[in-house]
Design a protein around this motif. Structure first.
Motif, PDB file in Angstrom:
ATOM      1  N   THR A  63      10.700  45.600  20.652  1.00  0.00           N
ATOM      2  CA  THR A  63       9.862  45.669  19.445  1.00  0.00           C
ATOM      3  C   THR A  63      10.681  46.053  18.222  1.00  0.00           C
ATOM      4  O   THR A  63      10.328  45.681  17.112  1.00  0.00           O
ATOM      5  CB  THR A  63       8.711  46.676  19.623  1.00  0.00           C
ATOM      6  N   VAL A  64      11.764  46.785  18.422  1.00  0.00           N
ATOM      7  CA  VAL A  64      12.604  47.184  17.290  1.00  0.00           C
ATOM      8  C   VAL A  64      13.573  46.068  16.896  1.00  0.00           C
ATOM      9  O   VAL A  64      13.705  45.734  15.714  1.00  0.00           O
ATOM     10  CB  VAL A  64      13.382  48.478  17.629  1.00  0.00           C
ATOM     11  N   PHE A  65      14.259  45.480  17.880  1.00  0.00           N
ATOM     12  CA  PHE A  65      15.336  44.525  17.590  1.00  0.00           C
ATOM     13  C   PHE A  65      14.964  43.066  17.817  1.00  0.00           C
ATOM     14  O   PHE A  65      15.744  42.184  17.502  1.00  0.00           O
ATOM     15  CB  PHE A  65      16.570  44.852  18.424  1.00  0.00           C
ATOM     16  N   GLY A  66      13.849  42.787  18.443  1.00  0.00           N
ATOM     17  CA  GLY A  66      13.453  41.399  18.697  1.00  0.00           C
ATOM     18  C   GLY A  66      13.677  40.994  20.142  1.00  0.00           C
ATOM     19  O   GLY A  66      14.123  41.786  20.978  1.00  0.00           O
ATOM     20  N   ASN A  67      13.370  39.740  20.430  1.00  0.00           N
ATOM     21  CA  ASN A  67      13.405  39.255  21.810  1.00  0.00           C
ATOM     22  C   ASN A  67      14.806  39.116  22.386  1.00  0.00           C
ATOM     23  O   ASN A  67      15.016  39.335  23.568  1.00  0.00           O
ATOM     24  CB  ASN A  67      12.694  37.902  21.904  1.00  0.00           C
ATOM     25  N   ALA A  68      15.766  38.748  21.590  1.00  0.00           N
ATOM     26  CA  ALA A  68      17.092  38.417  22.116  1.00  0.00           C
ATOM     27  C   ALA A  68      18.115  39.517  21.846  1.00  0.00           C
ATOM     28  O   ALA A  68      19.274  39.234  21.603  1.00  0.00           O
ATOM     29  CB  ALA A  68      17.568  37.108  21.516  1.00  0.00           C
ATOM     30  N   ASP A  69      17.709  40.771  21.954  1.00  0.00           N
ATOM     31  CA  ASP A  69      18.665  41.848  21.677  1.00  0.00           C
ATOM     32  C   ASP A  69      19.441  42.209  22.935  1.00  0.00           C
ATOM     33  O   ASP A  69      18.943  42.101  24.043  1.00  0.00           O
ATOM     34  CB  ASP A  69      17.952  43.081  21.118  1.00  0.00           C
ATOM     35  N   ILE A  70      20.664  42.651  22.754  1.00  0.00           N
ATOM     36  CA  ILE A  70      21.532  42.991  23.881  1.00  0.00           C
ATOM     37  C   ILE A  70      21.132  44.320  24.508  1.00  0.00           C
ATOM     38  O   ILE A  70      21.242  44.500  25.722  1.00  0.00           O
ATOM     39  CB  ILE A  70      23.027  42.967  23.459  1.00  0.00           C
ATOM     40  N   ALA A  71      20.640  45.260  23.714  1.00  0.00           N
ATOM     41  CA  ALA A  71      20.269  46.576  24.247  1.00  0.00           C
ATOM     42  C   ALA A  71      19.057  46.475  25.160  1.00  0.00           C
ATOM     43  O   ALA A  71      19.025  47.072  26.245  1.00  0.00           O
ATOM     44  CB  ALA A  71      19.998  47.548  23.101  1.00  0.00           C
ATOM     45  N   GLY A  72      18.055  45.714  24.759  1.00  0.00           N
ATOM     46  CA  GLY A  72      16.870  45.536  25.601  1.00  0.00           C
ATOM     47  C   GLY A  72      17.191  44.789  26.879  1.00  0.00           C
ATOM     48  O   GLY A  72      16.678  45.114  27.949  1.00  0.00           O
ATOM     49  N   THR A  73      18.055  43.793  26.772  1.00  0.00           N
ATOM     50  CA  THR A  73      18.466  43.041  27.956  1.00  0.00           C
ATOM     51  C   THR A  73      19.265  43.915  28.910  1.00  0.00           C
ATOM     52  O   THR A  73      19.069  43.863  30.126  1.00  0.00           O
ATOM     53  CB  THR A  73      19.293  41.815  27.536  1.00  0.00           C
ATOM     54  N   ALA A  74      20.152  44.736  28.379  1.00  0.00           N
ATOM     55  CA  ALA A  74      20.929  45.649  29.222  1.00  0.00           C
ATOM     56  C   ALA A  74      20.017  46.665  29.904  1.00  0.00           C
ATOM     57  O   ALA A  74      20.199  46.969  31.098  1.00  0.00           O
ATOM     58  CB  ALA A  74      21.991  46.362  28.390  1.00  0.00           C
ATOM     59  N   ALA A  75      19.031  47.184  29.170  1.00  0.00           N
ATOM     60  CA  ALA A  75      18.078  48.125  29.769  1.00  0.00           C
ATOM     61  C   ALA A  75      17.283  47.461  30.877  1.00  0.00           C
ATOM     62  O   ALA A  75      17.043  48.059  31.932  1.00  0.00           O
ATOM     63  CB  ALA A  75      17.145  48.686  28.701  1.00  0.00           C
ATOM     64  N   LEU A  76      16.905  46.217  30.662  1.00  0.00           N
ATOM     65  CA  LEU A  76      16.161  45.475  31.676  1.00  0.00           C
ATOM     66  C   LEU A  76      17.001  45.243  32.927  1.00  0.00           C
ATOM     67  O   LEU A  76      16.537  45.451  34.057  1.00  0.00           O
ATOM     68  CB  LEU A  76      15.706  44.139  31.081  1.00  0.00           C
ATOM     69  N   LEU A  77      18.247  44.841  32.740  1.00  0.00           N
ATOM     70  CA  LEU A  77      19.133  44.609  33.892  1.00  0.00           C
ATOM     71  C   LEU A  77      19.437  45.897  34.651  1.00  0.00           C
ATOM     72  O   LEU A  77      19.475  45.911  35.889  1.00  0.00           O
ATOM     73  CB  LEU A  77      20.426  43.949  33.424  1.00  0.00           C
ATOM     74  N   LEU A  78      19.639  46.978  33.925  1.00  0.00           N
ATOM     75  CA  LEU A  78      19.875  48.263  34.589  1.00  0.00           C
ATOM     76  C   LEU A  78      18.629  48.752  35.322  1.00  0.00           C
ATOM     77  O   LEU A  78      18.736  49.390  36.375  1.00  0.00           O
ATOM     78  CB  LEU A  78      20.345  49.298  33.577  1.00  0.00           C
ATOM     79  N   SER A  79      17.472  48.461  34.790  1.00  0.00           N
ATOM     80  CA  SER A  79      16.230  48.821  35.460  1.00  0.00           C
ATOM     81  C   SER A  79      16.083  48.069  36.784  1.00  0.00           C
ATOM     82  O   SER A  79      15.704  48.645  37.801  1.00  0.00           O
ATOM     83  CB  SER A  79      15.036  48.531  34.547  1.00  0.00           C
ATOM     84  N   ILE A  80      16.413  46.777  36.765  1.00  0.00           N
ATOM     85  CA  ILE A  80      16.392  45.988  38.002  1.00  0.00           C
ATOM     86  C   ILE A  80      17.381  46.574  39.007  1.00  0.00           C
ATOM     87  O   ILE A  80      17.074  46.711  40.200  1.00  0.00           O
ATOM     88  CB  ILE A  80      16.707  44.513  37.704  1.00  0.00           C
ATOM     89  N   ALA A  81      18.565  46.933  38.549  1.00  0.00           N
ATOM     90  CA  ALA A  81      19.580  47.509  39.439  1.00  0.00           C
ATOM     91  C   ALA A  81      19.110  48.845  40.017  1.00  0.00           C
ATOM     92  O   ALA A  81      19.331  49.124  41.206  1.00  0.00           O
ATOM     93  CB  ALA A  81      20.893  47.688  38.688  1.00  0.00           C
TER      94      ALA A  81
END
Length: 148
Positions: free
Chosen positions: A66-84
């Motif tokens: 919501t802060v940086f948009g759909n294609a942000d690297i921080a949100g994607t990294a958080a998502l991948l770490l959550s899956i891990a």
């Protein structure tokens, strides 16, 4: 708060559901660890840390989107770490219970306490596994609504 909720799209709701599933898996792991003294999980602290951090990271990916948009690297990294984290929690629960499962399905099939622990363990493992799958599905959808 209302404006924050208006920004959310399908991917955010998937991530919120995955965070709830992570907490459900943590609670189920705590219950199966505390049912009897014999069947305590030896690495419950590790499982708890993975589950809690995974849930927090799933929620952080919603906020970061919501802060940086759909294609942000921080949100994607958080998502991948959550899956891990959820996958690691699943693996730790499975590795702790593998001998119980093998015993129940071979020579110790009348162990009623073991079966009760097994059923709650299956709930914990299923919550972590479904949480991973929901996060993966949510990763392929938009987390926030785009301006058209």
């Amino acid at each position: 708060m209302a404006e924050f909720m208006k920004k959310l799209s399908v991917g955010s709701y998937f991530n919120i559901v995955a965070a709830i599933l992570g907490i459900v898996g943590l609670i189920a792991a705590l219950i199966c660890s505390n049912m009897t003294l014999t069947y305590q999980l030896g690495n419950m602290g590790t499982i708890g840390c993975f589950a809690f951090v995974g849930a927090v990271l799933a929620l952080a990916s919603v906020y970061l989107a919501t802060v940086f948009g759909n294609a942000d690297i921080a949100g994607t990294a958080a998502l991948l770490l959550s899956i891990a984290c959820f996958a690691a929690a699943f693996g730790n629960v499975l590795s702790e219970r593998i001998l119980l499962i093998a015993g129940l399905f071979s020579y110790d099939s009348v162990n009623t306490v073991g079966w009760k622990v097994f059923y709650v363990t299956v709930v914990a493992m299923a919550a972590f596994l479904v949480g991973c799958l929901v996060l993966i599905i949510g990763a392929f959808t938009n987390s926030v609504k785009t301006a058209e």
